[in-house]
Structure formats: C-alpha cells, structure tokens
Write an enzyme that holds these catalytic residues in place. Sequence first.
Site, PDB file in Angstrom:
ATOM      1  N   LYS A 177      -1.649  -2.676   7.981  1.00 25.26           N
ATOM      2  CA  LYS A 177      -2.783  -2.219   8.777  1.00 25.26           C
ATOM      3  C   LYS A 177      -2.827  -2.952  10.109  1.00 25.26           C
ATOM      4  CE  LYS A 177      -5.994  -0.718   5.160  1.00 25.26           C
ATOM      5  NZ  LYS A 177      -7.336  -0.934   4.558  1.00 25.26           N
TER       6      LYS A 177
ATOM      7  N   TYR B  46     -10.114 -10.536  -6.992  1.00 25.80           N
ATOM      8  CA  TYR B  46      -9.197 -10.641  -8.122  1.00 25.80           C
ATOM      9  C   TYR B  46      -9.488 -11.854  -8.992  1.00 25.80           C
ATOM     10  CZ  TYR B  46      -6.880  -6.989  -5.574  1.00 25.80           C
ATOM     11  OH  TYR B  46      -6.630  -5.811  -4.932  1.00 25.80           O
TER      12      TYR B  46
ATOM     13  N   ARG C 278       0.838  -1.194   0.000  1.00 26.98           N
ATOM     14  CA  ARG C 278       0.000   0.000   0.000  1.00 26.98           C
ATOM     15  C   ARG C 278       0.881   1.255   0.000  1.00 26.98           C
ATOM     16  NH1 ARG C 278      -2.032  -3.548   3.986  1.00 26.98           N
ATOM     17  NH2 ARG C 278      -4.153  -4.318   3.580  1.00 26.98           N
TER      18      ARG C 278
ATOM     19  N   ARG D 167      -1.193  -1.873  -6.880  1.00 23.28           N
ATOM     20  CA  ARG D 167      -1.458  -2.989  -5.960  1.00 23.28           C
ATOM     21  C   ARG D 167      -2.471  -3.946  -6.600  1.00 23.28           C
ATOM     22  NH1 ARG D 167      -1.568  -4.545  -0.435  1.00 23.28           N
ATOM     23  NH2 ARG D 167      -3.619  -5.018   0.431  1.00 23.28           N
TER      24      ARG D 167
ATOM     25  N   HIS E  76      -4.116  -9.090   3.528  1.00 21.30           N
ATOM     26  CA  HIS E  76      -5.560  -9.080   3.785  1.00 21.30           C
ATOM     27  C   HIS E  76      -5.876  -9.926   5.021  1.00 21.30           C
ATOM     28  CE1 HIS E  76      -6.784  -8.037  -0.640  1.00 21.30           C
ATOM     29  NE2 HIS E  76      -6.508  -6.968   0.084  1.00 21.30           N
TER      30      HIS E  76
ATOM     31  N   HIS F  60      -2.750   2.778  -5.693  1.00 16.39           N
ATOM     32  CA  HIS F  60      -3.488   1.556  -5.367  1.00 16.39           C
ATOM     33  C   HIS F  60      -3.754   0.709  -6.610  1.00 16.39           C
ATOM     34  CE1 HIS F  60      -5.050  -0.189  -1.710  1.00 16.39           C
ATOM     35  NE2 HIS F  60      -6.091  -0.658  -2.377  1.00 16.39           N
TER      36      HIS F  60
END
Length: 314
Positions: free
Chosen positions: A187, A295, A163, A263, A286, A260
């Site tokens: 994150k 995806y 990210r 990514r 994730h 992004h």
Amino acid sequence: MSEDIQYPVVDRFLSYIQLEKRYSAHTFAAYRQDLHQFFQFLEQHYGQLELSAIGHLHVRSWLAELIREQQQPRTVNRKISALKSFFKYTVRQGLILQTPMVKVSAPKVSRRLPGFIDEKGMQAMEDNRSMRRGEEGMPIFSDDLEGVTHRLVFDLLYHTGIRLSELINLEERNVDSGNLTIKVLGKGNKERIIPISRELLQQLREYMARKRRELENPAPQVLLAHPKSGKKLYPKYVYNLVRDYLTRHQITTITRKSPHVLRHTFATHLTNNGADINAIKELLGHSSLAATQVYTHNTIEKLKDVFKQAHPKA
C-alpha cells in the site's frame, strides 16, 4: 465523475489517489462513490455551495442521515476517511484554508477478531490431503499446471502474509534466489522484503519453468499466470479458488473464506509461536503497530482456552 462537475477538484483528487498514491481498485471505487454521495447530498439539501463554504455541520448532517439509514459504523468510518483524504488534499492545493473534518468524529466500531485457520487445517493444505469426510487423505491439489498454480497461491499467501493485490502483482524479478527473499510492492507504493524458505523457493523455480513449458504465451514478467490463458491472475479468480478449496476440503469452520484469511493465519501463527510483534508488523507492511496488535488478542484467546482446560481453579 461528471455529476460533481461543480467541484472539478474531485476528479483531480481521484486521479491523485489512483495514479500517485496507487490506492487499490476497490478503495478507489469506494472513495469515488463516497464523494459522489456526499456532494449529491449537499446539493439536495443546501444547493451548490462553494468548496470553502462546506463546514463540519454539513458533514455531520450527512453522517447523521447515513446513521438514520442504518449504515454500518465501518462503512460510515470509511466514508469519513474518504472525506478526510479529500479535504486534506484541497488544503494542500491551497483551495481551502482548513479542513472541515477537524470537528468530525468517527463512530466507535467494535473490534472483531480476525478469523484464521488453525494449524491442523493449514498442515492439511501443506500435506496436500483433504479433511472432507469420506475423502480424508485424498489430494487437495491436482498435479497439472492448474493444481500447481493453485497450490502456489495458497503457499505464497500463507508463507508470506501478503495481500491479494500484492500477490497478483508479483513479478518473476521480485524473487531473490540468492537471499531467499521476495520483494513486495504494498500500500502507498511502499516496498518491503519478505524472507522465504528454501522449499518455497524451489516450488517457485519449478513453477516458473513449468509455466514457460506449458503455456504458449504467458504474461511477460508476471510471476503467477492463469493456468489456461496465461494472462495475469485477477482478484476474483484468486478469491474464488481460495474460498472453494477451503470449503470443499473442509479445511476450516470459519465463515469468511477469503485470501485475507490466509494473511490473518500467517500473522496469528507467528504470534502464537512467539514471534516479535514488531517483526510481524514489518512482514505485514503495517504502517502502525496498532494494526498488528489485534493478533495478540487471538493469542490471549488461545491462552484463555489453555487455562480453562488445564488449571484446576479455572
């Protein structure tokens, strides 16, 4: 957040998500605004309620007003997430017994497939050759420190799928030359290890050496430094350079040209080339497989195109 001083727990919650949960600056600002709007709405329509008196009907009435104002479902869902996090925090703090959000449902959002750059466009970036009409084959990146920095930004984003916030917070010590990996702080303050190629490692080594030679006072420890000031890169700088390069050199026709997108491109190209979905999940950081499975839809769309072009009964 002095406007909501009757609820001092709001400030404590915001400090918690900023300092302990390490939410991004963007998410922090959005949650702060969402909570301010909610409590402002309560005061205007119901007066100063006790925290324990706030129920699901109060929340629903606020959401109904947002929908009447034609707020986008994604925006409404983010505001619901802000309230869910806040009330969950107040339950843990012993301020209320049950969160009012248990009876609040989020509006459905049509899932939009993430845009990505095709392999031809990314190959042009890799080969440093423009696709702009009249300039085909011309270099995209200059060979000065600025061009080298910009090229490394693209290569890191595309080769690792990190990210924007993870990119600018990379430190030199995060590069493990022996194991050909980089360590990323993602994150929720979660670390993950991402493999890199020998070519990217060599590119990183050459960049770090050149940065120290040419910049008078590069930011200590930081991997990527501003090519002129030597300071740590900031989000707007990276966003603008990615958008400008993709637009100027006609690398892609997709509308949204942001970091992004690289990514998304990383994940889509891996999926299209047969990578395991669980491995992609780990690489992207994730927390759930559902976020990664989008995806596979891109792959299905690609298969549909192949079918239409190649099958005699399509």
